[in-house]
Design a protein around this motif. Structure first.
Motif, PDB file in Angstrom:
ATOM      1  N   ARG B  42     -67.800 -42.451  -3.078  1.00  0.00           N
ATOM      2  CA  ARG B  42     -69.110 -41.948  -2.656  1.00  0.00           C
ATOM      3  C   ARG B  42     -69.805 -41.146  -3.750  1.00  0.00           C
ATOM      4  N   TYR B 126     -72.481 -57.396   8.345  1.00  0.00           N
ATOM      5  CA  TYR B 126     -71.470 -56.656   7.591  1.00  0.00           C
ATOM      6  C   TYR B 126     -72.056 -55.316   7.159  1.00  0.00           C
ATOM      7  N   ARG B 127     -72.625 -54.613   8.100  1.00  0.00           N
ATOM      8  CA  ARG B 127     -73.304 -53.365   7.760  1.00  0.00           C
ATOM      9  C   ARG B 127     -72.363 -52.406   7.037  1.00  0.00           C
ATOM     10  N   TYR B 128     -71.064 -52.419   7.429  1.00  0.00           N
ATOM     11  CA  TYR B 128     -70.113 -51.506   6.797  1.00  0.00           C
ATOM     12  C   TYR B 128     -69.944 -51.795   5.315  1.00  0.00           C
ATOM     13  N   LEU B 129     -70.252 -53.022   4.896  1.00  0.00           N
ATOM     14  CA  LEU B 129     -70.225 -53.323   3.454  1.00  0.00           C
ATOM     15  C   LEU B 129     -71.553 -52.960   2.805  1.00  0.00           C
ATOM     16  N   LEU B 131     -73.410 -50.591   3.616  1.00  0.00           N
ATOM     17  CA  LEU B 131     -73.426 -49.127   3.486  1.00  0.00           C
ATOM     18  C   LEU B 131     -72.698 -48.642   2.235  1.00  0.00           C
ATOM     19  N   ARG B 132     -71.904 -49.549   1.612  1.00  0.00           N
ATOM     20  CA  ARG B 132     -71.243 -49.165   0.369  1.00  0.00           C
ATOM     21  C   ARG B 132     -72.216 -49.145  -0.809  1.00  0.00           C
ATOM     22  N   ARG B 137     -76.456 -45.847   0.828  1.00  0.00           N
ATOM     23  CA  ARG B 137     -75.721 -44.593   0.979  1.00  0.00           C
ATOM     24  C   ARG B 137     -76.618 -43.392   0.694  1.00  0.00           C
ATOM     25  N   LEU B 140     -78.757 -42.243   3.541  1.00  0.00           N
ATOM     26  CA  LEU B 140     -78.071 -41.474   4.589  1.00  0.00           C
ATOM     27  C   LEU B 140     -77.715 -40.074   4.103  1.00  0.00           C
ATOM     28  N   ALA B 549     -77.898 -45.539  10.047  1.00  0.00           N
ATOM     29  CA  ALA B 549     -76.587 -46.071   9.640  1.00  0.00           C
ATOM     30  C   ALA B 549     -76.320 -47.443  10.258  1.00  0.00           C
ATOM     31  N   PHE B 550     -76.525 -47.536  11.573  1.00  0.00           N
ATOM     32  CA  PHE B 550     -76.221 -48.786  12.266  1.00  0.00           C
ATOM     33  C   PHE B 550     -77.422 -49.192  13.117  1.00  0.00           C
TER      34      PHE B 550
END
Lengths: 581, 581
Positions: B42, B126-129, B131-132, B137, B140, B549-550
Motif C-alpha cells: 500500500r 474483480y474489484r478486489y484486484l 483496488l490494488r 487506492r 479511497l 470501495a465496492f
C-alpha cells in the motif's frame, strides 16, 4: 445566532457583560417580588433573574413561562447572593432585560430531570424528550467522544476507514439476515450485513493492509438479551500480521480509550486460554474484577458414599472469603438462586470454615471434619470462609457455578462498575457441536483459521481443533472478538466441507472470496468490537439501549415513529412481492 | 509481524540495515546473472536484488515468482547503481538473503498498473484486484482523509456525531424507499432512510444543538445519472441559529477541507440568489470557474420581423470571447450539439464580431450592422468575439443555453479540474409544480421553512414563495443543500396541506415530528453534503463510482458478489412474503 453564550459557561469572569442565552425553561420560582428561572441547554443551566420592581411587565411575562418553553433572553451577568457551588455557573445569574418566547411547550408526559418518573414505554415513545435528560445526553456525548478517540488512535496507526456496502447478499447461514427486495431486479433480494467480514477480507487481498470502520450491522433475531436489530461495530482487519500483532494493536486501542476518556491507566491485559477460562471460571468471558476461582474436588470427595458426588463427572466449588457467618436463610437464597430454571442446578453443598477453626458442612453425614480439612486446604480457605460446591456433568456444572460465582461477586460488592478488568481469552475451539442440527458449526465464523498443528485433527476429532481466535473481555462481558483468517483456497474449501457444505454450495455462496484467495491473498486477521456494548461499559450501564439515540424495543419496534408498519399495495406491487399474513 | 518496514519507506538513510518486507510482486526482470523484482504494498514499491553468483538457489527461486505472488523477503539495504528519482525508494534496493512465498497468484485478468487494460465490467467483477491499482487506492485514501478532517473540524466546533437508525419507516413520498420485511412483525416493513432528516430534527428538539453524522443513505431509483443505491452523506443540523450561521459554519468546513487536503486557500464563498442564478447562468448550479454570463436581448432584438425572436418569450445569449474565427463547421457542431434530443433546441443564432470591427450574423436578413452593434454593446463584446443567441420559452431556453455555455467552457479549456470555484445559491423556491401529478411538490423537502415574508403568498401564488433553502455548488456540481426548518406545528400542518396531504395522512406519517414540535422545539436548520460527490470533486473525477470501495453497477448489481440474488423459499416463508415474478 440566537445566543452569545451557552447556558454552561458564564462565571464570575463574565460579570458585567451583556449576554444572550437561549434554551429550555428547567424550572421557575417566585420569591417576593422576584422570579428565578433556570434555563437549560446541552451545556448546562444558568439562573435568570426577573425583578418586579425593575420591570413589572417583563417579570409578569416570565411568570407566564412553563417548563420546557424555549426562550431567548438578554441581560447582564451579575453575582449571585445565594451561590450554588454544585453548578459551574452557580456563582452568577443573568439580570434579564429582554425576553423572547421562541416556542411554547405542552406539559411533558414525564419529568425532564436526572431522575424521571417516566416508565420505559413512555420514555421510548417520547424518546426526543428523554434525550433531554442529562444522563441520557451524557451517554451520547460519551459515545461521540469514544468514536472520535477510536478514529484518532487507528488513524495514527495507518488504519484506513473504508466504507463497505450495506446492500449485500444473503448467505445460507443468513437465517437471521434482514433482506431487501430489489425493484430493479424483481424477485431478487439484497441482504443487510451481519458484519462486513468478507469485504474486509477482500480489502486485505486488495492490499489495504490496515482497515477499520465504525459500522452499522444487522441481525434479525430475538431481542431478549439486550440486543438490537441494528448495532454498531468497530470493525478492524490487518494483513501481514500474526495473532500477537493484533493483540498488541487492539490492547493499545483499549488502553488509549481508558486513558483518553476516563483517565485510567490500564496495565498490560492478561491472557487466558479458553480451556483454562472454562476450568477456572466456567465461562469464556470471566469477570476478573475478583478472584473466587474454581477449585476441582473430584480426587478429594469421591469414594465417601455420597452418591451426588460419587456419580458426578465434576465436583467443583468456590471459596467465598469471609462468608462463614452466612445464615441458613442466606444459604437457602443461594440454593434457590442456582435452582432457578434459567440456571437449573439441583443442589448446593456448603462447608463453613468457622472463625473458631471448626468446619461444618451440609454433608457432614458423609464427610468427617478431617475430610473437610482437606477441602479447606484444596480451596486455600481460611477461618471465616464459606466453601460452596456443586456437582454434575462438567460443562453444565461449570456454567452453573459461574452463575453462582457472579452472584457471590454481586453480594460481596466485588463487581464495582468503576473498576475495569480487561482480559484476552485465546485459542477458542474452531468448531462447536450443534445438537439441534446434528453437525459442527464454526464457533467464530467459517473464515477463522485452525491452529496449523491442529489441522490434522479436523477429521479425527473436530471438536478438539483450536482456532487462532481471541476475545477481549471486560468485567465479564465480551466486548470484542476476532481471529486470524484462512487465506488459502484449499484450506477454506476444507473448512466448508467440515461445516457440511457441498463444493457447489460453497462456491455459490463464497466463490468470490475463494476466487480472491487465488490471486495473491496475504496472511491476515482482525477483530470486531461491539461499540454499543463498549460504550455501555464505559458509561457503567447494564443495557446498550441507553447508549443508542433511538433504540428499538424487545419486539424490534420503534414505538416513537411506529415502525415497522404496513406499506401500500402499490409499493408491494412495484417490488413484486406479496405478504402472506 | 511479517515485516520490519513497508515497501514505501526505505532510503539512503537505511543503508546497511537488515530489513524484512512483504508484498506483491509488481514485476520482475533478469539481467545477466541478476534478477530484479519490484515488490509492492500500500505504501510503495521497493526493488529487490537477487544475484546468481551470491546464491544461485535463491535467485532461481526468485525467477519462479510471477506477478502478484505474495512474498516476504529479508535482506540488506544497499545503494542502487541505477537510481530511479521518480520513486521515494528509488535510491536503494534490497540484496535479498531470504525469500518466503506467502501465497501464489493466478495471472490477473487485467494489468495491475496505473493504466490498466481491463474494461469496466471485468474490473467490477474483480474489484478486489482493481483496488490494488494505485489510482483507485489513492481515491479511497483521499476519502479516508476527508472523513477524518470533516470530523476534526466539526468536533472542534462542538458538533456531536449521533448515529440515527437505519431501520426506519416508509413514507408516502417513499416511492423510492428500500423496504425490509420484519420477521418479528409479519406483514410489516422497515424502510431504509433516504436521509436521517426527521431524526436530526428530533435531536434538535432534544437539545442536541449541533449534530452531524457521516452516514449511509439509500434510494431505490434509476441509476443512470452516476448515482448509487447506497450513498454517503455528511449530515448536519444546528439549533438556535439563522441561515447566516449555517452558511458561515459550513463554508468554514469546505475551506478547511481544501486547506487540509489540497493546501488550497479558498476565498469567501460568493452567494447568488436562485433567481439570479437562473437568469445569469440558466442553472441553479452554475459552474463559476468561468464567466460567459447570459445577456438578455428581448428589448433590442424584437420588432425586426424575425419571427423566431419576435415570437419568443426570451431571447438570450452568451459571448464566446475570442471565437469570432470559428469556422462554419465549428458553428454547425454547436448547432448540432444544442439540437441533440437531451437538449432539444431548434436553432442557434450567431454573430461574429470580426477583428476588423465588422459584424456578421446568421440573421443579417433581419438585422443591419448598426443593429448588430447594439448587440455587441449589450454583450460587452470586443472585436474577435462570437455571440451565440437562442430564443424560446424562458425556462426552456435558459436550460438549453446553460448546456451551450458549459460546452463552450469545455471547448475553451475554462473548466480546469484543479481550479475550484464554490458558490452558495440562496432562496430556492419552496414549491415546484409537477406537471405529471398536477400538484405542487416541496422543492427541497416538506420540512423546509418558507421565508416569513412570503408565507402570505402560499394561497395566492404558491410558486412564488421563497424558501430558507440553500445549496453549495462547486464547479457546477451541487455538493450540498439544506434549509432552515419549520419548527412550529401549525406551520408544518399548513405546509402539508399545501402539499396535498389530508390532516389525517400528515398525522399518520409525520405525527411524531409534529407532536415533538409541541414540546418545545427550538429554531433550527441544517445541511447535508453528498460525500461521494465531494470526494470525487477533490479527486478530479467525473464519477462517484471511483471513490466507492465496492460500488454497484447501473442495474444496482454488485457483480463481484452476485447480488441481489434470489433467496430460499424457507427464508421467504419465515418473512411471510412471496415473490410475484
Amino acid at each position: 445566532m440566537h445566543r452569545t453564550h451557552t447556558c454552561g459557561e458564564l462565571t464570575l469572569n463574565d460579570l458585567g457583560k451583556e449576554v444572550t442565552l437561549a434554551g429550555w425553561v428547567q424550572k421557575s420560582r417566585d420569591l417576593g417580588g422576584m422570579t428565578f428561572i433556570d434555563v437549560r441547554d446541552r451545556y448546562g443551566i444558568t439562573q435568570l433573574l426577573f425583578n418586579m420592581d425593575d420591570n413589572a411587565g417583563l417579570c409578569e411575562q416570565a411568570r407566564g413561562l412553563s417548563r420546557e418553553f424555549v426562550i431567548k433572553v438578554t441581560g447582564l451577568v451579575v453575582e449571585r447572593s445565594n451561590k450554588n457551588p454544585k453548578m459551574p455557573t452557580g456563582d452568577v445569574e443573568i439580570k434579564v432585560t429582554k425576553l423572547e418566547l421562541l416556542n411554547a411547550a405542552k406539559l411533558p408526559p414525564f419529568l425532564i430531570e436526572e431522575e424521571t418518573d417516566g416508565g420505559d414505554d413512555l420514555r421510548m415513545k417520547y424518546r426526543y424528550l428523554d434525550l433531554r435528560r442529562s444522563p441520557v445526553r451524557n451517554n451520547l456525548i460519551l459515545r461521540h467522544k469514544m468514536a472520535q478517540e477510536v478514529r484518532k488512535y487507528l488513524d495514527a496507526q495507518d488504519f484506513l476507514e473504508v466504507e463497505t456496502p450495506v446492500l449485500i447478499k444473503s448467505t445460507p447461514e443468513g437465517a437471521r439476515d434482514f433482506v431487501v427486495p430489489s425493484r430493479m431486479n424483481p424477485g431478487e433480494f439484497y441482504a443487510l450485513p451481519q458484519s462486513p467480514q468478507t469485504f474486509k477480507q477482500l480489502l486485505m487481498v486488495s492490499g489495504f493492509d490496515r482497515y477499520f470502520q465504525i459500522v452499522k450491522c444487522f441481525r434479525d433475531e430475538d431481542l431478549r438479551a439486550d440486543r438490537q436489530p441494528e448495532f454498531t461495530q468497530i470493525d478492524c482487519e490487518m494483513a501481514f500480521i500474526e495473532q500477537e500483532d493484533i493483540l498488541n494493536t487492539f490492547e493499545g486501542l483499549i488502553r488509549h480509550l481508558f486513558k483518553a476518556i476516563k483517565d485510567i491507566d490500564i496495565d498490560a491485559v492478561p491472557r487466558l486460554y479458553y480451556q483454562d477460562a472454562m476450568r477456572m471460571y466456567g465461562s469464556d468471558k470471566p469477570d476478573t474484577r475478583f478472584g473466587m476461582l474454581f477449585t476441582e474436588l473430584n480426587e478429594i470427595v469421591k469414594g465417601h458414599s455420597f452418591p451426588v458426588f460419587d456419580g458426578a463427572e465434576l465436583v467443583v466449588g468456590i471459596n467465598a472469603s469471609g462468608c462463614a457467618h452466612y445464615t441458613r436463610k442466606q444459604l437457602d437464597e443461594l440454593t434457590d438462586f442456582i435452582k432457578r430454571p434459567q440456571i437449573g442446578a439441583t443442589g448446593l453443598v456448603y462447608c463453613r470454615y468457622n472463625t473458631d477453626g471448626t468446619l461444618k458442612s451440609s454433608v457432614d453425614k458423609f464427610y468427617s471434619e478431617d475430610e473437610l480439612k482437606k477441602w479447606a486446604v484444596a480451596f486455600n480457605a481460611q477461618p471465616g470462609d464459606l466453601m460452596l460446591i456443586m456437582a454434575g456433568p462438567t460443562e453444565k456444572v461449570r456454567k452453573q457455578l459461574n452463575e453462582l460465582r457472579l452472584e457471590m461477586g454481586n453480594r460481596l460488592g466485588l463487581r464495582d462498575k468503576n473498576n475495569f478488568s480487561p482480559l484476552w481469552v485465546l485459542d477458542f475451539p474452531l468448531l462447536e457441536w450443534d445438537e439441534e442440527t446434528g453437525r459442527y458449526h464454526a464457533m467464530h465464523h467459517p473464515f477463522t483459521s485452525p491452529k496449523p498443528e491442529d489441522i490434522a485433527l479436523l477429521d479425527s476429532n473436530p471438536g478438539a481443533v483450536r482456532a487462532n481466535a481471541y476475545d477481549l473481555v471486560i468485567n465479564g462481558t465480551e466486548v470484542g472478538g476476532g481471529s486470524i483468517r484462512i487465506h488459502s483456497r484449499d484450506l477454506q474449501s476444507l473448512m466448508f466441507k467440515h461445516l457440511g457444505f457441498t463444493p457447489e454450495e460453497a462456491q455459490k455462496q463464497f466463490g468470490f472470496l475463494m476466487n480472491a484467495f487465488e490471486y495473491g491473498a496475504p496472511p491476515h486477521g482482525g477483530i470486531a468490537f461491539g461499540f454499543d456494548r463498549l460504550v455501555s461499559i464505559f458509561a457503567g450501564l447494564d443495557s446498550i439501549r441507553d447508549v443508542i439515540a433511538f433504540p428499538k424495543n424487545n419486539s424490534g419496534k420503534d414505538v416513537m415513529i411506529d415502525s415497522p408498519a404496513t406499506i401500500s399495495e402499490e409499493q408491494l406491487k412495484e417490488l413484486c412481492i406479496k405478504t402472506t399474513v
